[in-house]
Design a protein around this motif. Sequence first.
Motif, PDB file in Angstrom:
ATOM      1  N   VAL A 126       1.124  -1.157  -0.133  1.00  0.00           N
ATOM      2  CA  VAL A 126      -0.156  -0.089   0.037  1.00  0.00           C
ATOM      3  C   VAL A 126       0.954   1.192   0.099  1.00  0.00           C
ATOM      4  O   VAL A 126       0.567   2.431  -0.630  1.00  0.00           O
ATOM      5  N   GLU A 135      -4.181   7.067   2.177  1.00  0.00           N
ATOM      6  CA  GLU A 135      -4.602   5.801   2.503  1.00  0.00           C
ATOM      7  C   GLU A 135      -4.397   5.147   3.649  1.00  0.00           C
ATOM      8  O   GLU A 135      -4.966   4.569   4.365  1.00  0.00           O
ATOM      9  N   ILE A 136      -3.142   5.337   4.012  1.00  0.00           N
ATOM     10  CA  ILE A 136      -2.576   4.564   5.320  1.00  0.00           C
ATOM     11  C   ILE A 136      -3.045   5.354   6.324  1.00  0.00           C
ATOM     12  O   ILE A 136      -3.544   4.735   7.356  1.00  0.00           O
ATOM     13  N   SER A 139      -6.668   4.131   7.297  1.00  0.00           N
ATOM     14  CA  SER A 139      -6.997   2.725   7.013  1.00  0.00           C
ATOM     15  C   SER A 139      -7.631   1.978   8.337  1.00  0.00           C
ATOM     16  O   SER A 139      -7.536   0.796   8.143  1.00  0.00           O
ATOM     17  N   SER A 141      -9.093  -0.266  10.798  1.00  0.00           N
ATOM     18  CA  SER A 141     -10.396  -1.049  10.373  1.00  0.00           C
ATOM     19  C   SER A 141     -10.030  -2.434  11.279  1.00  0.00           C
ATOM     20  O   SER A 141      -9.023  -3.160  10.603  1.00  0.00           O
ATOM     21  N   ALA A 170      -5.458  -3.890  10.215  1.00  0.00           N
ATOM     22  CA  ALA A 170      -5.333  -2.599   9.329  1.00  0.00           C
ATOM     23  C   ALA A 170      -5.297  -1.644  10.319  1.00  0.00           C
ATOM     24  O   ALA A 170      -6.085  -1.345  11.153  1.00  0.00           O
ATOM     25  N   THR A 175      -0.829  -0.934   7.967  1.00  0.00           N
ATOM     26  CA  THR A 175      -1.202  -1.223   6.501  1.00  0.00           C
ATOM     27  C   THR A 175      -0.515  -0.602   5.378  1.00  0.00           C
ATOM     28  O   THR A 175      -0.517  -1.447   4.339  1.00  0.00           O
ATOM     29  N   TYR A 183      -5.508  -5.511  -0.013  1.00  0.00           N
ATOM     30  CA  TYR A 183      -6.353  -4.800   0.905  1.00  0.00           C
ATOM     31  C   TYR A 183      -7.230  -3.873   0.194  1.00  0.00           C
ATOM     32  O   TYR A 183      -8.237  -3.726   0.779  1.00  0.00           O
ATOM     33  N   TYR A 184      -6.859  -3.069  -1.000  1.00  0.00           N
ATOM     34  CA  TYR A 184      -7.972  -2.431  -1.551  1.00  0.00           C
ATOM     35  C   TYR A 184      -9.397  -3.440  -1.803  1.00  0.00           C
ATOM     36  O   TYR A 184     -10.349  -2.987  -1.836  1.00  0.00           O
ATOM     37  N   ARG A 187     -11.330  -3.875   1.463  1.00  0.00           N
ATOM     38  CA  ARG A 187     -11.968  -2.512   1.823  1.00  0.00           C
ATOM     39  C   ARG A 187     -12.933  -2.511   0.690  1.00  0.00           C
ATOM     40  O   ARG A 187     -14.152  -2.034   1.166  1.00  0.00           O
ATOM     41  N   GLN A 533      -5.860   0.782  -6.499  1.00  0.00           N
ATOM     42  CA  GLN A 533      -7.269   0.824  -5.863  1.00  0.00           C
ATOM     43  C   GLN A 533      -8.348   0.247  -6.811  1.00  0.00           C
ATOM     44  O   GLN A 533      -9.172  -0.242  -6.650  1.00  0.00           O
TER      45      GLN A 533
END
Length: 653
Positions: A126, A135-136, A139, A141, A170, A175, A183-184, A187, A533
């Motif tokens: 990522v 994004e990081i 992230s 979650s 995450a 992340t 990862y994307y 998500r 992404q």
Amino acid sequence: MLQSPPMRVVVMACAALLAAAGAMAAEPPLLHPLFADHAVLQRDRPIDIWGQARAGEEVTVTLAGTSVSVPADGGGRWRARLPPLPAGGPHVLTARTRGGTIQTVGDVQMGDVWLCSGQSNMALPVSRSLNSRAEIANSASDLIRAVSIPLVSSPTPLDGFASPLEWKVAGPAETGNFYAACYYFARELQKTVRVPMGLVMSAWGGSKIQPWMSATALRSLGGSDALLDILEEYPRDPASAARPFGLVWQEWWKGRVGDPARAEPWKGAGGAAWREAPAGLGFWENWGVPELAEYDGIVLYRTSVALNAEQAGQPAVLSIGGVDEIDVTWVNGSVVGSSSGGERRYPVPAGVLHAGENLVVVSDLDTYATGGINGPAEKRALLLGDGTSVALSGPWQYQIAPKGIGSPPRAPWESTAGLSTIFNAMIAPLGPFGLRAALWYQGESNGYLPEAESYQSQMAALMADWRGRFGADLPFLIAEIANYGTVPTAPVESGWAQVREGQRRAVEADAHAGLAVTIDIGEPYELHPANKQEVGRRLARAARHVVYGEAVTAGPRPVAATREGARVIVAFRDVEGDLLARSGKGPTAFELCGAAAGSCRYVAAELEHDRVSLDGSIPAGASRVRYCWADAPVCTLVDGSGLPSPPFELAIR
């Protein structure tokens, strides 16, 4: 009144307690390394838990209030099956023996588990994707967790991992190291499937597809039996295995080289092809030789080392230091080793050395970036059994392989280009771990003709192979390799296009597979496009259809090409709305081809709802349609969803 015990007794008692504590601390884990804090286990299916204990010992496993007891077999292996659990948690997983050994794993979630595998575009983190800082930072979650499988290869299947595994939750601290596409994907999928997502990250940059398959699967494909037989010998005696591999390599070379004078360079042959190499060697891109400034391919080196009779009669190890990237090495015409990593140190079999001059020849294959024998000159020496060494200090010569020779055989024990080596160490040790599906993002390393033409059968074999381990209906979600390189101005033959076609056809023939098309999001000068992404979004859309049975499409798919008068009609399915062309009235990059190579011609295309109509008069006698057939084509055909059609080749019916 109680009296205190003598000090000597206290000390002995403390020592006994410490010894007992040490023995308990040294007790190996009961659970397989996959079962660690924060793990995600597959929901709604029987749960397999396994590990290692003393032979015959009973192990009791407890999860969410349910316990199962099983005995360890004669080798200490045990496996328990617990009933399914719905999504949710956290749970505590415990394994204990009657002897008092106990291991507890906390914060276990039940959810959907995805195996994310392939080469560097899957492994891209990522932190290297688009807008990575934001994004990081955003992230966090608790519902996305990942475990990274260490990069290890093995000539034989392994049961476990040499080091502990850690599941990471995450968040800003973790992340950045997650696989970006994986990862994307998770998500995006959680927008419609709100359950914990577990990501098992097992990918290796630069890897071909063959090392990801078991030996059984490779034998079913044919063509690898001789190398697989050599691989079986390798764990017992690497030097012995090197010799038959050398013969395979030599036969390949002799079959590709047209000049008889260059047919056996491992014996020093080559005449005028040999040139003086710079003192100190080093990466050949830095030699100032125009032919080597941006060269990827084979360069051969040779030198000699003088020995007396006493030296030649001793056991010896040939050290040539660092080699970038893959070498095959000979001494006096006998192969002594081949490797793709680390400093090269090869035992020289008895009888190979002799008094006088001894010839050392190294073939170095470089496939990317810099190449050549490099590092300190003192690393290049013949190390003798009496502890002395003889430097390879004489002049070195080199020759460049003939143009068009192609890619040579690779040693079957290589990590990223061998046979079964990554499967043995990064897939087999996953055991029966429950998976919802596998994500596969690989193909660039197989994108060379004619090898690329086999990718469909290889992809089908890999899917069947993994299903034999993880379940007969295991879905596969395949990310197509993206466009990369120079945009063509005329039809070309393309290994990357062949790989994409192999991916497409393997998916079309499989009821439990989906394809995420990425032909429009590559970057001309970057092998690893940053827009992961969108890759994740398209993989998630494919999962919604293939895994969860939703009525969504993953973009238009070609069905058939037929003649209608002077035109050729290409029909599509899974079209959302109508077919559309980006930035133009009609789509680009359609070709009509005859049977022969080099017969393809670009043709004009018109859109007709869910069909594309091509001018079939040029060329006459066309028997094939190709679309976006190149390493880096410009592809403009999409449907109302904005998703692109994959590149393809269809026979005209």
